[in-house]
Design an enzyme around this catalytic site. Sequence first.
Site, PDB file in Angstrom:
ATOM      1  N   ASP A  35      48.925  33.448  39.509  1.00  0.00           N
ATOM      2  CA  ASP A  35      47.743  34.317  39.432  1.00  0.00           C
ATOM      3  C   ASP A  35      48.026  35.710  39.978  1.00  0.00           C
ATOM      4  O   ASP A  35      48.986  35.912  40.713  1.00  0.00           O
ATOM      5  CB  ASP A  35      46.615  33.703  40.286  1.00  0.00           C
ATOM      6  CG  ASP A  35      45.630  32.950  39.422  1.00  0.00           C
ATOM      7  OD1 ASP A  35      45.853  32.847  38.214  1.00  0.00           O
ATOM      8  OD2 ASP A  35      44.624  32.474  39.980  1.00  0.00           O
ATOM      9  N   LYS A  56      44.649  37.896  35.119  1.00  0.00           N
ATOM     10  CA  LYS A  56      43.964  38.733  34.123  1.00  0.00           C
ATOM     11  C   LYS A  56      44.760  40.009  33.856  1.00  0.00           C
ATOM     12  O   LYS A  56      44.795  40.511  32.766  1.00  0.00           O
ATOM     13  CB  LYS A  56      42.558  39.082  34.599  1.00  0.00           C
ATOM     14  CG  LYS A  56      41.654  37.876  34.592  1.00  0.00           C
ATOM     15  CD  LYS A  56      40.210  38.259  34.849  1.00  0.00           C
ATOM     16  CE  LYS A  56      39.349  37.021  35.005  1.00  0.00           C
ATOM     17  NZ  LYS A  56      39.273  36.539  36.371  1.00  0.00           N
ATOM     18  N   MET A 168      34.695  38.988  47.245  1.00  0.00           N
ATOM     19  CA  MET A 168      34.346  39.752  46.030  1.00  0.00           C
ATOM     20  C   MET A 168      33.106  40.611  46.238  1.00  0.00           C
ATOM     21  O   MET A 168      32.255  40.724  45.360  1.00  0.00           O
ATOM     22  CB  MET A 168      34.141  38.784  44.839  1.00  0.00           C
ATOM     23  CG  MET A 168      35.432  38.118  44.421  1.00  0.00           C
ATOM     24  SD  MET A 168      35.212  36.805  43.223  1.00  0.00           S
ATOM     25  CE  MET A 168      34.991  35.377  44.267  1.00  0.00           C
TER      26      MET A 168
END
Length: 255
Positions: A35, A56, A168
Site C-alpha cells: 500500500d 491508489k 484522516m
Amino acid sequence: MNPAVWLIGAGPGDPELLTLKAVKALGRADVVLVDDLVDPRILQYCPRARIVRVGKRGGCRSTPQAFIQRLMLRYARQGLRVARLKGGDPCIFGRGGEEARWLDERGVSCEVINGITAGLAAATAVGIPLTHRGLATGVTLVTAHTQDGGMPDWSALARGGTTLVVYMGVARLQDMRAELLAAGMDAGTPVAMIENASLPGQRDCASTVAAMARDADAFRLRSPAVLVIGQVAACRMFAAPEVPAFPEHDLRRSA
Ligand code: SAH
C-alpha cells in the site's frame, strides 16, 4: 500450515516498529502487495519477493479494492505465498476485515498480523499517554472521513470522556471543530496534531479545540497526520528542553 495470504500491518513507518511475526512472514513471502503508506525501508525484509505496488498512487485508480482482492486471489491460487502489506494495523481503517472475509469466502486461508496503528505510535512519539489515570477513561480511534462522505457523531464522541484519536482528519478540521464545540466540548481542550509519526519528517503541533483549524493552517499540517484530542494531549511524559511538560497551547514546532 502457512496461510495462503498474510495481511500484515507495517506499522506507522519506522521499520523497527514491525513485529517479529511480520518480519518472518515477509521473509517467506513470494509476492508482496504494498500500500501507499508503507515505508519503503520495510521492503528490505522481503528480498526474495516480487513487489507489487497497489496503493491508489501506484496505478489502479478505478476500482482499486476489487482489483487488489482479485490479484491476491490469483496469486494465492497459483500457489504463491502472498503478503499484503498495509500501513499501521490492517484492521484499523485498513480494510483488513473486508479483505480477510472476501478471501475466506473463496476458500483462501488468511492470517492477520498486527501492526502498530498510527494513532498509538504518534502519541507515544511525542510523549502523550493516550490514557492516564484521572485524565481519560479510555481512548477512541475515529475516522473523520466516513464511507458515505458523512461525519462521525462528534457530539456523542465529545461527551464520551475518552481521548479521541482522529485519523484522516486534516481536511475536516473546520467541521470537526464546529461539531465538537457545538456538542459542548470545552474550547480549551488540548489537541496534538502529529504528522508523519515515527518517520524522519515527523512534526507536531500543540493546539486546542477552538484553535485547531487555524493552528493547523499556520503549521501547514499535511496528511498523513493524526489528532489527539483530550486532556492527555497536554500531558507530555518527557519534558524535552524546548517543550514544556504542560504547554501553553500556543503554536509550537518540535522536530
Ligand atoms: N491502517 C492505518 C490507518 C490507515 S488510514 C493504521 O492503522 O495506522 C490513513 C490515516 O492514518 C492517515 O490519514 C493518517 O490519519 C493516519 N496515518 C497513517 N500513517 C501515519 C503516520 N506515519 N503519521 C501520522 N498519521 C498517520
